[in-house]
Design a protein around this motif. Structure first.
Motif, short mmCIF file in Angstrom:
data_model
loop_
_atom_site.label_atom_id
_atom_site.label_comp_id
_atom_site.label_asym_id
_atom_site.label_seq_id
_atom_site.Cartn_x
_atom_site.Cartn_y
_atom_site.Cartn_z
N LEU A 1 10.59 -3.74 -3.44
CA LEU A 1 9.41 -3.76 -4.32
C LEU A 1 9.56 -2.84 -5.51
CD1 LEU A 1 6.32 -3.77 -1.92
CD2 LEU A 1 7.15 -5.63 -3.35
N SER A 2 10.50 -1.90 -5.44
CA SER A 2 10.66 -0.88 -6.49
C SER A 2 12.11 -0.78 -6.92
CB SER A 2 10.18 0.48 -5.98
OG SER A 2 8.89 0.41 -5.45
N LYS B 1 0.84 -1.21 0.00
CA LYS B 1 0.00 0.00 0.00
C LYS B 1 0.86 1.25 0.00
CE LYS B 1 -4.17 -1.85 1.87
NZ LYS B 1 -5.51 -1.48 1.99
N LEU B 2 1.93 1.25 0.80
CA LEU B 2 2.84 2.40 0.80
C LEU B 2 3.45 2.60 -0.57
CD1 LEU B 2 4.71 2.12 4.22
CD2 LEU B 2 3.21 3.97 3.47
N LYS B 3 3.86 1.52 -1.19
CA LYS B 3 4.42 1.62 -2.55
C LYS B 3 3.38 2.23 -3.49
CE LYS B 3 6.22 -1.08 -6.41
NZ LYS B 3 5.28 -0.97 -7.49
N GLY B 4 2.15 1.73 -3.41
CA GLY B 4 1.09 2.21 -4.30
C GLY B 4 0.77 3.69 -4.12
N VAL B 5 0.66 4.15 -2.88
CA VAL B 5 0.27 5.55 -2.66
C VAL B 5 1.43 6.53 -2.89
CG1 VAL B 5 -1.63 5.01 -1.11
CG2 VAL B 5 0.61 5.55 -0.15
N THR B 6 2.67 6.05 -2.79
CA THR B 6 3.81 6.95 -2.98
C THR B 6 4.39 6.89 -4.40
OG1 THR B 6 5.41 5.29 -2.19
CG2 THR B 6 4.50 6.83 -0.55
N GLU B 7 3.97 5.91 -5.16
CA GLU B 7 4.54 5.71 -6.50
C GLU B 7 4.40 6.96 -7.37
OE1 GLU B 7 5.00 1.64 -8.86
OE2 GLU B 7 2.93 2.24 -8.49
N PRO C 1 10.71 11.31 -8.83
CA PRO C 1 10.05 11.30 -7.53
C PRO C 1 10.98 10.70 -6.47
CG PRO C 1 9.28 9.45 -8.84
CD PRO C 1 10.21 10.25 -9.71
N TYR C 2 10.66 10.94 -5.22
CA TYR C 2 11.44 10.39 -4.12
C TYR C 2 10.52 10.01 -2.97
CZ TYR C 2 10.93 15.04 -2.06
OH TYR C 2 10.42 16.21 -1.56
N VAL C 3 11.04 9.10 -2.15
CA VAL C 3 10.37 8.73 -0.90
C VAL C 3 11.43 8.84 0.19
CG1 VAL C 3 9.24 6.89 0.40
CG2 VAL C 3 8.77 7.15 -2.04
#
Length: 181
Positions: free
Chosen positions: A68-69, A38-44, A102-104
């Motif tokens: 995952l990325s 979910k974190l991957k999905g919302v931050t992608e 983009p970045y996280v």
């Protein structure tokens, strides 16, 4: 065009990067897989901060997201007090100047106050904050450039979900703890 100077360490770096990439791929997080997905999905595709309540959680999430990325490995960062000040400042500067996007940035309260890192698209909170004022401060990191302040809360355990809901309800009711003196 002059040839690029070499230091002799290029092979070592490549081998080290390969070992790190392999370790990331093989890493199995202790956190629920759905939480990381979910974190991957919302931050992608977004410039995002992912707030965690501990350094260990920051590292756990950063490594799991990198796993995952694979295409984002160089754009996912950890930011907490145990990381050198120069490394934290490099991450902050690169984000602020748009050198990475983009970045996280997975962080503790080290990015809660006063550090300008430029435009953010998303703020995430993993598990409940420890105070209502901390929730407000973290949510306030978004919406600074004219947008609405929002925060995406996700929880690793049911108890944290209950605490997060209580924290949000306290905020809505105006029940915010007094500042510490």
């Amino acid at each position: 065009i002059p040839e690029k100077e070499t230091t002799g360490n290029e092979q070592l770096l490549t081998e080290s990067e390969s070992r790190e990439a392999e370790a990331i791929k093989e890493y199995k997080s202790k956190l629920p897989e759905e939480l990381i997905e979910k974190l991957k999905g919302v931050t992608e595709g977004k410039n995002a901060l992912v707030f965690c309540n501990s350094r260990g959680m920051v590292e756990e999430i950063a490594v799991a997201l990198k796993g995952l990325s694979p295409d984002m490995v160089n754009n996912i960062f950890s930011h907490h007090a145990a990381i050198s000040k120069s490394s934290r400042e490099s991450t902050e500067q690169a984000a602020k100047e748009g050198l990475i996007s983009p970045y996280v940035i997975c962080c503790t309260n080290t990015l809660e106050l006063g550090i300008d890192i430029g435009n953010l698209d998303m703020i995430c909170q993993v598990d409940s904050t420890y105070s209502v004022s901390s929730l407000i401060q973290r949510a306030g990191r978004s919406g600074r450039r004219g947008g609405k302040a929002t925060i995406y809360v996700c929880c690793s355990k049911d108890w944290n979900l209950i605490r997060s809901i209580a924290c949000c309800n306290m905020y809505r009711s105006g029940m915010i703890e007094a500042p510490r003196r």
